[in-house]
Every structure is written in C-alpha cells, then in structure tokens.
Design an enzyme around this catalytic site. Structure first.
Site, PDB file in Angstrom:
ATOM      1  N   LYS A   3      48.918  40.199  38.116  1.00 36.55           N
ATOM      2  CA  LYS A   3      49.948  39.147  37.234  1.00 36.55           C
ATOM      3  C   LYS A   3      51.288  39.157  37.819  1.00 36.55           C
ATOM      4  O   LYS A   3      52.327  39.485  37.269  1.00 36.55           O
ATOM      5  CB  LYS A   3      49.995  39.591  35.721  1.00 36.55           C
ATOM      6  CG  LYS A   3      48.805  39.461  35.037  1.00 36.55           C
ATOM      7  CD  LYS A   3      49.055  39.822  33.734  1.00 36.55           C
ATOM      8  CE  LYS A   3      47.647  39.865  32.648  1.00 36.55           C
ATOM      9  NZ  LYS A   3      46.649  38.686  33.220  1.00 36.55           N
ATOM     10  N   CYS A   4      51.282  38.942  39.190  1.00 37.76           N
ATOM     11  CA  CYS A   4      52.463  39.254  39.966  1.00 37.76           C
ATOM     12  C   CYS A   4      52.933  38.055  40.699  1.00 37.76           C
ATOM     13  O   CYS A   4      51.909  37.106  41.104  1.00 37.76           O
ATOM     14  CB  CYS A   4      52.411  40.357  40.952  1.00 37.76           C
ATOM     15  SG  CYS A   4      53.612  40.632  42.429  1.00 37.76           S
ATOM     16  N   GLY A   5      54.039  37.810  41.247  1.00 35.73           N
ATOM     17  CA  GLY A   5      54.424  36.319  41.796  1.00 35.73           C
ATOM     18  C   GLY A   5      53.717  36.563  43.217  1.00 35.73           C
ATOM     19  O   GLY A   5      53.371  35.253  43.838  1.00 35.73           O
ATOM     20  N   PHE A   6      53.181  37.769  43.622  1.00 39.38           N
ATOM     21  CA  PHE A   6      52.672  37.550  44.958  1.00 39.38           C
ATOM     22  C   PHE A   6      51.188  37.776  44.998  1.00 39.38           C
ATOM     23  O   PHE A   6      50.177  37.848  45.829  1.00 39.38           O
ATOM     24  CB  PHE A   6      53.066  39.175  45.661  1.00 39.38           C
ATOM     25  CG  PHE A   6      54.496  39.156  46.117  1.00 39.38           C
ATOM     26  CD1 PHE A   6      54.936  38.192  46.901  1.00 39.38           C
ATOM     27  CD2 PHE A   6      55.296  40.035  45.667  1.00 39.38           C
ATOM     28  CE1 PHE A   6      56.352  38.245  47.409  1.00 39.38           C
ATOM     29  CE2 PHE A   6      56.498  40.231  46.127  1.00 39.38           C
ATOM     30  CZ  PHE A   6      57.150  39.380  47.021  1.00 39.38           C
ATOM     31  N   THR A   7      50.564  37.698  43.645  1.00 39.99           N
ATOM     32  CA  THR A   7      49.188  37.571  43.383  1.00 39.99           C
ATOM     33  C   THR A   7      48.439  36.706  44.169  1.00 39.99           C
ATOM     34  O   THR A   7      47.125  36.880  44.723  1.00 39.99           O
ATOM     35  CB  THR A   7      48.901  37.497  42.090  1.00 39.99           C
ATOM     36  OG1 THR A   7      49.606  38.529  41.107  1.00 39.99           O
ATOM     37  CG2 THR A   7      47.434  37.456  41.490  1.00 39.99           C
TER      38      THR A   7
END
Length: 162
Positions: free
Chosen positions: A35-39
């Site tokens: 659940k990360c911007g880098f996912t």
C-alpha cells in the site's frame, strides 16, 4: 555471517528458506509494501525476475510494515495481493522489520555491508540490494530507483557470475 547464503528466512507459508539454496545466483533483495506509492515497482521487479531468472537472477521480496503502516495485512493477504495485482512469481518471505532492535538478521547484515546515504538504516519501502553470485552486496538502491534502472548492474553481475 559472511555471505547472504549463510542466512535463513521464513517464507510466507511459514516454511524456512535457507538462502544457501540460491548459492551461486545473483539476488535482488527488496523490502516491499503493498500500500505504498512505490508498490507499482512490483511489476518491474517481476519483469526483471522473468527476464533474467534463466541466467541466474532471483528477486526476493521481504514485506515490511515499518514505513507508514503500508503493509498491514497478513502474510497470506500480502501474498495474494502481489500475485493477483502484479503476477509476482519470485519468492516472497514473511513480513519482517528492517530497522530497529527487531530487524531481521538479513537486513542487519545488508545494512552493515552497504550503508545508506545519511545513515545505514533503511529509509523507506522498496530499498533494493543487489547481491553478486559470491553472496556479497554489490550495491544498494534507493526506493526511488526503478527496477529497470538496475538492469545494467544486474547484467554485469550475471556476466561476472559465469
């Protein structure tokens, strides 16, 4: 511990994975979060794994919930998410801490081998460590480094492994 192959990690299914089983391979070890911007980097990591696995590369993911609680799910939920949304086929280990007193021994060793820019600590999700076929850390990459930007380094490591 002198190489990454000296360590064991728990897989998502609870079984133990001796990294000695990857001896002689080039590894890309990544702390992940779903659940990360880098996912979306899962897609690039899977592409690298598929493109180079027959030449001796294995990507290994270690989910971590230490940064903004961005991987709160269970190991089963994380594994299902990665497979369903990104087709992840590379090994995913059980969720770990990468910093602090409870940091997994692999990450303690990785940070000792290749410190960060300002501190040795992992700063965010999707920090990547490229390991040569000799089990030693070649380089460390920031979360903002996209997987495709590591291709040349992976190819160099694979060539050196032959």
């Amino acid at each position: 511990m002198s190489t990454i192959y000296d360590f064991t990690a728990e897989r998502m299914d609870g079984s133990m994975q001796p990294l000695a089983e990857f001896e002689g391979q080039v590894l890309l070890v990544v702390n992940t979060a779903s659940k990360c911007g880098f996912t979306p980097q899962f897609e690039g990591l899977e592409t690298l794994n598929e493109q180079y696995k027959d030449q001796g590369l294995t990507v290994i993911g270690f989910p971590c919930n230490q940064f903004g609680s961005q991987d709160p799910g269970s190991n089963d939920e994380i594994g299902a998410f990665c497979e369903k949304n990104y087709g992840v086929s590379f090994p995913m280990m059980a969720k770990v801490d990468v910093n602090g007193a409870e940091a997994h021994p692999i990450f303690k060793w990785l940070k000792d081998q290749k410190g960060g820019l300002l501190t040795d600590g992992i700063k965010w999700n999707f920090t990547k460590f490229l390991i040569g076929s000799d089990g030693q850390v070649i380089d460390r990459y920031a979360p903002t480094t996209k997987p495709e930007a590591i291709k040349k380094d992976i190819e160099k490591a694979l060539t050196a492994a032959k």
